[in-house]
Design a protein around this motif. Sequence first.
Motif, PDB file in Angstrom:
ATOM      1  N   SER A 171      -7.855 -38.061   3.866  1.00 40.52           N
ATOM      2  CA  SER A 171      -8.430 -36.711   3.911  1.00 40.52           C
ATOM      3  C   SER A 171      -9.597 -36.538   2.939  1.00 40.52           C
ATOM      4  O   SER A 171      -9.745 -35.498   2.309  1.00 40.52           O
ATOM      5  CB  SER A 171      -7.338 -35.674   3.639  1.00 40.52           C
ATOM      6  OG  SER A 171      -6.736 -35.925   2.389  1.00 40.52           O
ATOM      7  N   TYR A 215     -14.012 -37.402   2.471  1.00 41.72           N
ATOM      8  CA  TYR A 215     -15.246 -37.775   3.169  1.00 41.72           C
ATOM      9  C   TYR A 215     -16.281 -38.217   2.140  1.00 41.72           C
ATOM     10  O   TYR A 215     -16.211 -37.858   0.968  1.00 41.72           O
ATOM     11  CB  TYR A 215     -15.781 -36.616   4.024  1.00 41.72           C
ATOM     12  CG  TYR A 215     -16.349 -35.465   3.230  1.00 41.72           C
ATOM     13  CD1 TYR A 215     -17.725 -35.310   3.085  1.00 41.72           C
ATOM     14  CD2 TYR A 215     -15.524 -34.520   2.630  1.00 41.72           C
ATOM     15  CE1 TYR A 215     -18.252 -34.253   2.354  1.00 41.72           C
ATOM     16  CE2 TYR A 215     -16.042 -33.467   1.905  1.00 41.72           C
ATOM     17  CZ  TYR A 215     -17.409 -33.341   1.770  1.00 41.72           C
ATOM     18  OH  TYR A 215     -17.933 -32.305   1.042  1.00 41.72           O
ATOM     19  N   TRP A 240     -11.413 -33.033   1.805  1.00 38.70           N
ATOM     20  CA  TRP A 240     -11.824 -32.115   2.859  1.00 38.70           C
ATOM     21  C   TRP A 240     -11.548 -30.674   2.454  1.00 38.70           C
ATOM     22  O   TRP A 240     -10.565 -30.372   1.781  1.00 38.70           O
ATOM     23  CB  TRP A 240     -11.036 -32.365   4.138  1.00 38.70           C
ATOM     24  CG  TRP A 240     -11.311 -33.661   4.832  1.00 38.70           C
ATOM     25  CD1 TRP A 240     -12.413 -34.458   4.732  1.00 38.70           C
ATOM     26  CD2 TRP A 240     -10.450 -34.314   5.762  1.00 38.70           C
ATOM     27  NE1 TRP A 240     -12.284 -35.550   5.533  1.00 38.70           N
ATOM     28  CE2 TRP A 240     -11.088 -35.490   6.179  1.00 38.70           C
ATOM     29  CE3 TRP A 240      -9.202 -34.017   6.275  1.00 38.70           C
ATOM     30  CZ2 TRP A 240     -10.511 -36.367   7.098  1.00 38.70           C
ATOM     31  CZ3 TRP A 240      -8.625 -34.886   7.188  1.00 38.70           C
ATOM     32  CH2 TRP A 240      -9.282 -36.043   7.593  1.00 38.70           C
ATOM     33  N   GLN A 245     -11.177 -23.480  12.030  1.00 41.50           N
ATOM     34  CA  GLN A 245     -12.001 -24.685  11.908  1.00 41.50           C
ATOM     35  C   GLN A 245     -13.083 -24.687  12.977  1.00 41.50           C
ATOM     36  O   GLN A 245     -12.799 -24.533  14.162  1.00 41.50           O
ATOM     37  CB  GLN A 245     -11.102 -25.917  12.071  1.00 41.50           C
ATOM     38  CG  GLN A 245     -11.840 -27.233  12.003  1.00 41.50           C
ATOM     39  CD  GLN A 245     -10.887 -28.400  12.076  1.00 41.50           C
ATOM     40  OE1 GLN A 245     -10.193 -28.663  11.112  1.00 41.50           O
ATOM     41  NE2 GLN A 245     -10.835 -29.081  13.215  1.00 41.50           N
ATOM     42  N   PRO A 293     -13.032 -32.453  10.435  1.00 38.23           N
ATOM     43  CA  PRO A 293     -13.440 -33.378   9.376  1.00 38.23           C
ATOM     44  C   PRO A 293     -13.294 -34.826   9.819  1.00 38.23           C
ATOM     45  O   PRO A 293     -12.554 -35.138  10.753  1.00 38.23           O
ATOM     46  CB  PRO A 293     -12.458 -33.058   8.251  1.00 38.23           C
ATOM     47  CG  PRO A 293     -11.214 -32.637   8.973  1.00 38.23           C
ATOM     48  CD  PRO A 293     -11.706 -31.893  10.189  1.00 38.23           C
ATOM     49  N   ASP A 310     -17.381 -33.227   6.089  1.00 37.33           N
ATOM     50  CA  ASP A 310     -16.360 -32.272   5.677  1.00 37.33           C
ATOM     51  C   ASP A 310     -15.981 -31.370   6.840  1.00 37.33           C
ATOM     52  O   ASP A 310     -16.729 -31.221   7.807  1.00 37.33           O
ATOM     53  CB  ASP A 310     -16.907 -31.426   4.516  1.00 37.33           C
ATOM     54  CG  ASP A 310     -15.842 -30.606   3.812  1.00 37.33           C
ATOM     55  OD1 ASP A 310     -14.637 -30.851   4.020  1.00 37.33           O
ATOM     56  OD2 ASP A 310     -16.215 -29.727   3.017  1.00 37.33           O
ATOM     57  N   ARG A 311     -14.810 -30.755   6.727  1.00 38.28           N
ATOM     58  CA  ARG A 311     -14.384 -29.728   7.675  1.00 38.28           C
ATOM     59  C   ARG A 311     -15.259 -28.498   7.436  1.00 38.28           C
ATOM     60  O   ARG A 311     -15.600 -28.176   6.305  1.00 38.28           O
ATOM     61  CB  ARG A 311     -12.916 -29.377   7.430  1.00 38.28           C
ATOM     62  CG  ARG A 311     -12.424 -28.169   8.213  1.00 38.28           C
ATOM     63  CD  ARG A 311     -10.987 -27.821   7.861  1.00 38.28           C
ATOM     64  NE  ARG A 311     -10.074 -28.796   8.441  1.00 38.28           N
ATOM     65  CZ  ARG A 311      -9.242 -29.581   7.736  1.00 38.28           C
ATOM     66  NH1 ARG A 311      -9.202 -29.492   6.424  1.00 38.28           N
ATOM     67  NH2 ARG A 311      -8.452 -30.428   8.338  1.00 38.28           N
TER      68      ARG A 311
END
Length: 109
Positions: free
Chosen positions: A48, A50, A59, A68, A72, A77-78
Amino acid sequence: EYEAVAPSASQNRVCATKQCACANGGTAAVGAACPAHGASKCVTCPGSFYLSNDACVAWTTCTSAQYQTVAPSNTQDRQCATKQCTCANGDAATGAACATHNTAACATC
């Protein structure tokens, strides 16, 4: 490479491959990709996290008021945005008052 052991009258210089460091379980840069031995520079990130500016960053987590908009990955990134409901005869609920984005829920009539 970098100089691991300086030369002396009795010993030749010893060189070694540059090895960077990377936090959060990422893969560190090595050799020519590493700007200086021991520098912080990641090339890939796990789970999780990036890759952002040569570092593994966690994230973003959307809040209960958000949904959302971009999933991600290990390279991005998300992204989140505020939930916005619909309402035919009043003011639409937004944020945490809107349970699911783009569904019918009025804040006021």
